[in-house]
Design an enzyme around this catalytic site. Structure first.
Site, PDB file in Angstrom:
ATOM      1  N   LYS A 178       0.892  -1.177   0.000  1.00 12.21           N
ATOM      2  CA  LYS A 178       0.000   0.000   0.000  1.00 12.21           C
ATOM      3  C   LYS A 178       0.925   1.221   0.000  1.00 12.21           C
ATOM      4  CE  LYS A 178      -1.903   2.978   1.936  1.00 12.21           C
ATOM      5  NZ  LYS A 178      -1.647   4.390   1.557  1.00 12.21           N
ATOM      6  N   GLU A 254       9.641   1.535  10.907  1.00 12.84           N
ATOM      7  CA  GLU A 254      10.656   2.584  10.735  1.00 12.84           C
ATOM      8  C   GLU A 254       9.909   3.911  10.812  1.00 12.84           C
ATOM      9  OE1 GLU A 254      12.723   1.440   7.107  1.00 12.84           O
ATOM     10  OE2 GLU A 254      13.843  -0.076   8.215  1.00 12.84           O
TER      11      GLU A 254
HETATM   12  N1  LIG Z   1      12.402   5.620  10.133  1.00 11.78           N
HETATM   13  C1  LIG Z   1      12.428   5.603   8.813  1.00 11.78           C
HETATM   14  O1  LIG Z   1      13.147   4.831   8.182  1.00 11.78           O
HETATM   15  C2  LIG Z   1      11.552   6.552   8.039  1.00 11.78           C
HETATM   16  C3  LIG Z   1      11.793   6.707   6.679  1.00 11.78           C
HETATM   17  C4  LIG Z   1      10.995   7.605   5.951  1.00 11.78           C
HETATM   18  C5  LIG Z   1       9.977   8.298   6.574  1.00 11.78           C
HETATM   19  N2  LIG Z   1       9.773   8.138   7.894  1.00 11.78           N
HETATM   20  C6  LIG Z   1       8.708   8.906   8.551  1.00 11.78           C
HETATM   21  O2  LIG Z   1       7.551   8.938   7.722  1.00 11.78           O
HETATM   22  C7  LIG Z   1       6.821  10.130   7.954  1.00 11.78           C
HETATM   23  C8  LIG Z   1       6.465  10.767   6.623  1.00 11.78           C
HETATM   24  O3  LIG Z   1       5.727   9.883   5.854  1.00 11.78           O
HETATM   25  P1  LIG Z   1       4.118   9.893   5.783  1.00 11.78           P
HETATM   26  O4  LIG Z   1       3.597  11.248   6.115  1.00 11.78           O
HETATM   27  O5  LIG Z   1       3.729   9.240   4.504  1.00 11.78           O
HETATM   28  O6  LIG Z   1       3.731   8.930   6.984  1.00 11.78           O
HETATM   29  P2  LIG Z   1       2.286   8.406   7.364  1.00 11.78           P
HETATM   30  O7  LIG Z   1       2.459   7.626   8.609  1.00 11.78           O
HETATM   31  O8  LIG Z   1       1.279   9.481   7.327  1.00 11.78           O
HETATM   32  O9  LIG Z   1       1.890   7.441   6.152  1.00 11.78           O
HETATM   33  C9  LIG Z   1       2.702   6.363   5.767  1.00 11.78           C
HETATM   34  C10 LIG Z   1       1.839   5.307   5.121  1.00 11.78           C
HETATM   35  O10 LIG Z   1       0.929   4.774   6.074  1.00 11.78           O
HETATM   36  C11 LIG Z   1      -0.393   4.794   5.547  1.00 11.78           C
HETATM   37  N3  LIG Z   1      -1.309   4.910   6.664  1.00 11.78           N
HETATM   38  C12 LIG Z   1      -1.716   6.038   7.315  1.00 11.78           C
HETATM   39  N4  LIG Z   1      -2.595   5.732   8.292  1.00 11.78           N
HETATM   40  C13 LIG Z   1      -2.752   4.378   8.271  1.00 11.78           C
HETATM   41  C14 LIG Z   1      -3.542   3.459   9.024  1.00 11.78           C
HETATM   42  N5  LIG Z   1      -4.351   3.868  10.011  1.00 11.78           N
HETATM   43  N6  LIG Z   1      -3.451   2.144   8.733  1.00 11.78           N
HETATM   44  C15 LIG Z   1      -2.639   1.717   7.749  1.00 11.78           C
HETATM   45  N7  LIG Z   1      -1.895   2.535   6.982  1.00 11.78           N
HETATM   46  C16 LIG Z   1      -1.931   3.850   7.243  1.00 11.78           C
HETATM   47  C17 LIG Z   1      -0.373   5.975   4.613  1.00 11.78           C
HETATM   48  O11 LIG Z   1      -1.439   5.907   3.708  1.00 11.78           O
HETATM   49  C18 LIG Z   1       0.992   5.817   3.966  1.00 11.78           C
HETATM   50  O12 LIG Z   1       0.968   4.833   2.947  1.00 11.78           O
HETATM   51  C19 LIG Z   1       7.707  10.979   8.837  1.00 11.78           C
HETATM   52  O13 LIG Z   1       7.278  10.862  10.154  1.00 11.78           O
HETATM   53  C20 LIG Z   1       9.074  10.329   8.681  1.00 11.78           C
HETATM   54  O14 LIG Z   1       9.958  10.526   9.744  1.00 11.78           O
HETATM   55  C21 LIG Z   1      10.527   7.280   8.642  1.00 11.78           C
HETATM   56  O1  LIG Z   2      13.491   9.072   4.800  1.00 15.49           O
HETATM   57  C1  LIG Z   2      14.115   8.141   5.254  1.00 15.49           C
HETATM   58  C2  LIG Z   2      15.195   7.524   4.581  1.00 15.49           C
HETATM   59  C3  LIG Z   2      15.397   6.226   4.755  1.00 15.49           C
HETATM   60  C4  LIG Z   2      16.428   5.568   4.061  1.00 15.49           C
HETATM   61  C5  LIG Z   2      16.496   4.230   3.990  1.00 15.49           C
HETATM   62  O2  LIG Z   2      15.574   3.428   4.459  1.00 15.49           O
HETATM   63  C6  LIG Z   2      17.617   3.589   3.357  1.00 15.49           C
HETATM   64  O3  LIG Z   2      18.556   4.256   2.920  1.00 15.49           O
HETATM   65  O4  LIG Z   2      17.562   2.357   3.285  1.00 15.49           O
END
Ligand SMILES: NC(=O)c1ccc[n+]([C@@H]2O[C@H](COP(=O)([O-])OP(=O)(O)OC[C@H]3O[C@@H](n4cnc5c(N)ncnc54)[C@H](O)[C@@H]3O)[C@@H](O)[C@H]2O)c1
Ligand SMILES: O=C/C=C/C=C(\O)C(=O)O
Length: 486
Positions: A178, A254
């Protein structure tokens, strides 16, 4: 107008409900495509297809057959590099210079690396004595978990999705993905590549839609998914964990961060400025590993702030197709509202705005884009929400420190623990501080330098579990111990 459909059992299919939503280019606000929104019916079909493929052709293949196909998937992405690049840049608005170096090459590498790794990981074995003197031999074998639900975000869409799908498939699982509703295109396009590479129908399935009360929730509530791997916000991670608790399904999460950069007076200032500029502003600040808090030793504070300001002001704001641009828009106007609310809060709380703080003037054709200025603040209190909450925008707060212990204490003061970057030329200090910082990933004198064999993940509220290298193989397989009495 182009339709983006689900990819289920090797075919592109629309939603039975006929429900669609718009996919918007955040650089100019134009609608790029109409995306089908999955209901429970499509999610059921995708999970059923994944289960059938797991029990069928994919599950029966040898590791060599599987990994050969995954190499073809990587080659297929590279063969259609420009198409993936265009799609990613249009969905996100990010500069082509960035996506062509990071997003798309990593999309291909994520298949190659894990296909190679799976063939080279030894299993454990233990000989043991028994009272009758004949002994016993224990050995471990790995088996795929089954059907994996992959839920991915919008900031590095192809990279972060394949980071999970690559190892999941290499281990012999099948997937239902998804992707973020903001960035559906490359995930959809990958279906064509999978098919052409010979991936059996049902191994890679995609359902589009939103999170709550939509495709994301329907997937996590589906009882026939064996495990979930998720990248996104910490709050969403909590929701997914709750859904996965039903049926005791494993999760790999993550999540968000509020990462600290620590700059010591004994750093190489040129390197520290270059690296911090990237870690704050790359991808318009929308990188989970990015720095939003910078702690700088007091004796070099003024010089560091002045040089980071100069660097921020030299960024070239523009759309992806402008080859000189290295700074794109945020993902959406909605996200811009959130980022600008923090820009306002910083002013309300008395921050000194070193640079930026608002919306840049853009030409008429880009006026509806989600543009914001690169922004630097100083002077906020440590408990300001601007300093404690993840903004996920192109901004940072810089604060001076007087001792190493204070820097470590400040870096560790929040409930997040994803990544940190330390800038020092003193190797002893580098080891000492790196070991004390509470984060899953620590860079010294670099940022976002990635070796895919290493562990990747967050501590505290930044996540659960590790992926990368053998850690991915651990998550995407069940380890079984077989004990043979000799
Ligand atoms: N730790 C990591 O490796 C990492 C990497 C990239 C981004 N992030 C984090 O991601 C965030 C930004 O991304 P975003 O805004 O797309 O995140 P988000 O949590 O809003 O959405 C991520 C995904 O989850 C889905 N989703 C949302 N609510 C859901 C639910 N109730 N059930 C199932 N799926 C659901 C969304 O549709 C989307 O596909 C930031 O907080 C960032 O720090 C973390
Ligand atoms: O926004 C987050 C970046 C994540 C990066 C990775 O998960 C990667 O480099 O494998």
């Amino acid at each position: 107008m182009k339709d983006i459909k689900h990819f289920i059992n090797g075919e592109y299919v629309g939603s039975a409900s006929g429900k669609t939503f718009d996919n918007v280019n955040p650089a100019n606000g134009r609608v790029l495509s109409r995306v089908h929104e999955a209901g429970r019916e499509e999610v059921n079909a995708a999970v059923n297809a994944a289960r059938a493929a797991f029990n069928g052709p994919w599950g029966r293949m040898t590791v060599d057959q599987r990994t050969e196909i995954l190499h073809k998937v990587a080659d297929g992405i590279n063969a259609r590099f420009e198409e993936f690049l265009d799609a990613e840049c249009q969905d996100t608005g990010k500069p082509r210079s960035l996506a062509s170096h990071i997003d798309i090459p990593r999309g291909a590498a994520n298949f190659k690396v894990f296909a190679d790794l799976i063939k080279n990981v030894p299993a454990e074995s233990f000989e043991m004595p028994t009272p009758d003197g004949t002994g016993a031999l224990n050995y471990g074998i790995r088996r795929p978990k089954g059907v994996i639900g992959v839920i991915s975000p919008w900031n590095l869409p192809l990279l972060l999705m394949t980071w999970k799908v690559g190892p999941a498939l290499a281990c012999g699982n099948t997937v239902v993905v998804k992707p973020s509703e903001e960035t559906p295109t490359t995930t959809a396009l990958l279906g064509e590549v999978m098919k052409a590479a010979g991936v059996p129908d049902g191994v890679y399935n995609v359902v589009h839609g939103f999170g709550g009360n939509s495709a994301g929730a329907f997937l996590t509530e589906h009882p026939d998914v064996d495990a979930f791997t998720f990248t996104g916000e910490t709050g969403t991670g909590e929701t997914i964990m709750k859904a996965a608790a039903k049926g005791v399904r494993q999760v790999s999460l993550e999540l968000g961060g509020k990462n600290a950069g620590i700059v010591f007076a004994d750093c190489d200032m040129d390197k520290a400025i270059e690296g911090t500029l990237r870690s704050v502003f790359a991808n318009c600040g929308q990188v989970c590993l990015g720095t939003e808090r910078v702690y700088v030793e007091r004796s070099i504070f003024d010089e560091f702030v002045a040089r980071l300001k100069a660097g921020a002001e030299s960024l070239v704001i523009g759309p992806p197709d402008d080859e000189t641009s290295n700074f794109g828009p945020l993902i959406s106007l909605k996200h811009r509202e959130k980022v600008l609310s923090y820009y306002q809060k910083a002013i309300d709380e008395g921050a000194t705005v070193i640079t930026g703080g608002g919306v840049p003037d853009m030409p008429a054709e880009l006026a509806h884009g989600a543009w914001v200025q690169p922004t630097i603040w100083t002077g906020l209190k440590d408990d300001s929400p601007v300093v404690t909450e993840e903004i996920f925008g192109p901004c940072c707060h810089i604060r001076p420190f007087d001792s190493e212990a204070e820097a470590v204490q400040l870096a560790n003061s929040l409930p997040y623990g994803l990544a940190s970057a330390i800038w020092t030329e003193n190797v002893t200090r580098a080891h000492r501080v790196a070991a004390q910082v509470e984060a899953g990933i620590v860079w010294v004198n670099s940022w976002f330098l990635r070796d895919l064999r290493t562990s990747f993940g967050g501590s505290k509220q930044s996540g659960i579990g590790r992926e990368g290298g053998v850690h991915s193989l651990e998550f995407y397989t069940e380890l079984k111990n077989i004990c043979i009495k000799l």
